[in-house]
Write a protein that holds these residues in place. Structure first.
Motif, PDB file in Angstrom:
ATOM      1  N   ILE A 158       6.387  -0.267  22.393  1.00  0.00           N
ATOM      2  CA  ILE A 158       5.390   0.791  22.510  1.00  0.00           C
ATOM      3  C   ILE A 158       6.145   2.052  22.891  1.00  0.00           C
ATOM      4  O   ILE A 158       6.971   2.035  23.798  1.00  0.00           O
ATOM      5  CB  ILE A 158       4.343   0.472  23.611  1.00  0.00           C
ATOM      6  N   GLY A 159       5.882   3.154  22.208  1.00  0.00           N
ATOM      7  CA  GLY A 159       6.571   4.388  22.542  1.00  0.00           C
ATOM      8  C   GLY A 159       6.317   5.465  21.515  1.00  0.00           C
ATOM      9  O   GLY A 159       5.550   5.276  20.563  1.00  0.00           O
ATOM     10  N   GLN A 160       6.977   6.597  21.706  1.00  0.00           N
ATOM     11  CA  GLN A 160       6.838   7.736  20.818  1.00  0.00           C
ATOM     12  C   GLN A 160       7.461   7.429  19.453  1.00  0.00           C
ATOM     13  O   GLN A 160       8.370   6.615  19.343  1.00  0.00           O
ATOM     14  CB  GLN A 160       7.509   8.974  21.421  1.00  0.00           C
ATOM     15  N   GLY A 161       6.993   8.097  18.442  1.00  0.00           N
ATOM     16  CA  GLY A 161       7.552   7.971  17.103  1.00  0.00           C
ATOM     17  C   GLY A 161       6.851   6.890  16.294  1.00  0.00           C
ATOM     18  O   GLY A 161       6.293   5.943  16.826  1.00  0.00           O
ATOM     19  N   ASP A 162       6.888   7.072  14.999  1.00  0.00           N
ATOM     20  CA  ASP A 162       6.269   6.126  14.086  1.00  0.00           C
ATOM     21  C   ASP A 162       7.093   4.840  14.058  1.00  0.00           C
ATOM     22  O   ASP A 162       8.296   4.870  13.837  1.00  0.00           O
ATOM     23  CB  ASP A 162       6.185   6.744  12.688  1.00  0.00           C
ATOM     24  N   ASN A 163       6.437   3.708  14.279  1.00  0.00           N
ATOM     25  CA  ASN A 163       7.145   2.436  14.305  1.00  0.00           C
ATOM     26  C   ASN A 163       6.517   1.419  13.357  1.00  0.00           C
ATOM     27  O   ASN A 163       6.607   0.217  13.589  1.00  0.00           O
ATOM     28  CB  ASN A 163       7.201   1.867  15.724  1.00  0.00           C
ATOM     29  N   CYS A 164       5.874   1.878  12.314  1.00  0.00           N
ATOM     30  CA  CYS A 164       5.314   0.947  11.341  1.00  0.00           C
ATOM     31  C   CYS A 164       5.392   1.570   9.957  1.00  0.00           C
ATOM     32  O   CYS A 164       4.688   2.540   9.661  1.00  0.00           O
ATOM     33  CB  CYS A 164       3.875   0.586  11.684  1.00  0.00           C
ATOM     34  N   ASP A 165       6.284   1.026   9.128  1.00  0.00           N
ATOM     35  CA  ASP A 165       6.388   1.445   7.730  1.00  0.00           C
ATOM     36  C   ASP A 165       5.661   0.420   6.880  1.00  0.00           C
ATOM     37  O   ASP A 165       5.851  -0.790   7.072  1.00  0.00           O
ATOM     38  CB  ASP A 165       7.850   1.518   7.284  1.00  0.00           C
ATOM     39  N   LEU A 166       4.845   0.892   5.949  1.00  0.00           N
ATOM     40  CA  LEU A 166       4.082   0.011   5.072  1.00  0.00           C
ATOM     41  C   LEU A 166       4.612   0.086   3.646  1.00  0.00           C
ATOM     42  O   LEU A 166       5.032   1.146   3.187  1.00  0.00           O
ATOM     43  CB  LEU A 166       2.600   0.404   5.067  1.00  0.00           C
ATOM     44  N   HIS A 167       4.562  -1.042   2.967  1.00  0.00           N
ATOM     45  CA  HIS A 167       4.909  -1.108   1.546  1.00  0.00           C
ATOM     46  C   HIS A 167       3.813  -1.899   0.847  1.00  0.00           C
ATOM     47  O   HIS A 167       3.552  -3.058   1.188  1.00  0.00           O
ATOM     48  CB  HIS A 167       6.263  -1.785   1.339  1.00  0.00           C
ATOM     49  N   HIS A 168       3.143  -1.255  -0.107  1.00  0.00           N
ATOM     50  CA  HIS A 168       2.070  -1.901  -0.858  1.00  0.00           C
ATOM     51  C   HIS A 168       2.630  -2.469  -2.155  1.00  0.00           C
ATOM     52  O   HIS A 168       3.333  -1.773  -2.887  1.00  0.00           O
ATOM     53  CB  HIS A 168       0.946  -0.904  -1.148  1.00  0.00           C
ATOM     54  N   LEU A 169       2.323  -3.729  -2.404  1.00  0.00           N
ATOM     55  CA  LEU A 169       2.727  -4.382  -3.636  1.00  0.00           C
ATOM     56  C   LEU A 169       1.564  -4.346  -4.618  1.00  0.00           C
ATOM     57  O   LEU A 169       0.395  -4.449  -4.209  1.00  0.00           O
ATOM     58  CB  LEU A 169       3.126  -5.839  -3.394  1.00  0.00           C
ATOM     59  N   GLN A 170       1.892  -4.217  -5.867  1.00  0.00           N
ATOM     60  CA  GLN A 170       0.859  -4.209  -6.902  1.00  0.00           C
ATOM     61  C   GLN A 170       0.128  -5.551  -6.882  1.00  0.00           C
ATOM     62  O   GLN A 170       0.761  -6.603  -6.894  1.00  0.00           O
ATOM     63  CB  GLN A 170       1.492  -3.973  -8.266  1.00  0.00           C
ATOM     64  N   PRO A 171      -1.207  -5.533  -6.840  1.00  0.00           N
ATOM     65  CA  PRO A 171      -1.955  -6.795  -6.864  1.00  0.00           C
ATOM     66  C   PRO A 171      -1.576  -7.620  -8.096  1.00  0.00           C
ATOM     67  O   PRO A 171      -1.365  -7.090  -9.184  1.00  0.00           O
ATOM     68  CB  PRO A 171      -3.413  -6.339  -6.928  1.00  0.00           C
ATOM     69  N   GLY A 172      -1.468  -8.919  -7.894  1.00  0.00           N
ATOM     70  CA  GLY A 172      -1.154  -9.829  -8.990  1.00  0.00           C
ATOM     71  C   GLY A 172       0.323 -10.113  -9.188  1.00  0.00           C
ATOM     72  O   GLY A 172       0.682 -10.917 -10.035  1.00  0.00           O
ATOM     73  N   LEU A 173       1.204  -9.456  -8.400  1.00  0.00           N
ATOM     74  CA  LEU A 173       2.647  -9.690  -8.557  1.00  0.00           C
ATOM     75  C   LEU A 173       3.133 -10.938  -7.833  1.00  0.00           C
ATOM     76  O   LEU A 173       4.047 -11.609  -8.293  1.00  0.00           O
ATOM     77  CB  LEU A 173       3.448  -8.495  -8.042  1.00  0.00           C
ATOM     78  N   LEU A 174       2.561 -11.226  -6.644  1.00  0.00           N
ATOM     79  CA  LEU A 174       3.059 -12.328  -5.830  1.00  0.00           C
ATOM     80  C   LEU A 174       1.899 -13.083  -5.220  1.00  0.00           C
ATOM     81  O   LEU A 174       0.995 -12.483  -4.623  1.00  0.00           O
ATOM     82  CB  LEU A 174       3.975 -11.801  -4.721  1.00  0.00           C
ATOM     83  N   GLU A 175       1.967 -14.394  -5.329  1.00  0.00           N
ATOM     84  CA  GLU A 175       0.948 -15.287  -4.790  1.00  0.00           C
ATOM     85  C   GLU A 175       1.651 -16.392  -4.019  1.00  0.00           C
ATOM     86  O   GLU A 175       2.635 -16.958  -4.504  1.00  0.00           O
ATOM     87  CB  GLU A 175       0.173 -15.869  -5.971  1.00  0.00           C
ATOM     88  N   VAL A 176       1.150 -16.699  -2.812  1.00  0.00           N
ATOM     89  CA  VAL A 176       1.766 -17.735  -1.986  1.00  0.00           C
ATOM     90  C   VAL A 176       0.908 -18.995  -2.031  1.00  0.00           C
ATOM     91  O   VAL A 176      -0.309 -18.940  -1.862  1.00  0.00           O
ATOM     92  CB  VAL A 176       1.924 -17.273  -0.526  1.00  0.00           C
TER      93      VAL A 176
END
Length: 166
Positions: A145-163
């Motif tokens: 917890i602290g100052q500054g952005d600490n969460c980078d997001l990456h969106h994957l195209q729907p339908g590319l990966l399924e678990v």
């Protein structure tokens, strides 16, 4: 074409490139409190980068996801580690990818915790939000917890990966 990813059991060796498995088995242990408690000592290293940062302990309740899981989001925390420790003893799914630029779907790995194992993601390691498999689950979170952005997001195209689970 959808890439299908099979989840493997969570082991310390297989998960080592991404972080640490938090479990009591095979850990340094000793008795404390006049022998009434057994401490599993120093099983994960919390990281917090920056002078203004501190380590926080939080709780989160996670609703179950439907399988097969369509993976559309990965995230990473560039300023500190993040640990998830299950409290309900239920298996859960872990999706991770190496540190660095946004991961290609082929770089993502899947693991299944036995419900007594947690994980501590290394700083800057890509991961999916924690995935409950059966019922609503509660986790302890240990993170920066602290100052500054600490969460980078990456969106994957729907339908590319399924678990899938076996």
């Amino acid at each position: 074409m959808t890439l299908q990813l099979r989840a493997q059991p969570l082991t310390a060796a297989a998960f080592a490139p991404f972080g640490e498995v938090i479990e009591a088995e095979h850990q340094h242990q000793f008795h404390i409190n006049d022998g009434k408690a057994l401490r599993y000592h120093d099983i994960a290293r919390a990281e917090a980068l920056g002078d203004d940062a501190r380590i926080a302990i939080s709780l989160v309740d996670v609703e179950p996801y439907a399988l097969p899981l369509a993976v559309t989001l990965m995230e990473k925390h560039p300023r500190g580690s993040q640990a998830f420790i299950p409290l309900d003893g239920q298996p859960f799914l872990i999706l991770v990818a190496p540190r660095g630029p946004a991961p290609a779907p082929e770089a993502i790995r899947a693991f299944v915790s036995n419900g007594r194992q947690g994980v501590n993601y290394h700083t800057d390691t890509w991961h999916h939000p924690v995935v409950s498999l059966q019922d609503k689950q509660r986790f302890i979170i240990v993170d920066r917890i602290g100052q500054g952005d600490n969460c980078d997001l990456h969106h994957l195209q729907p339908g590319l990966l399924e678990v899938m689970l076996d």
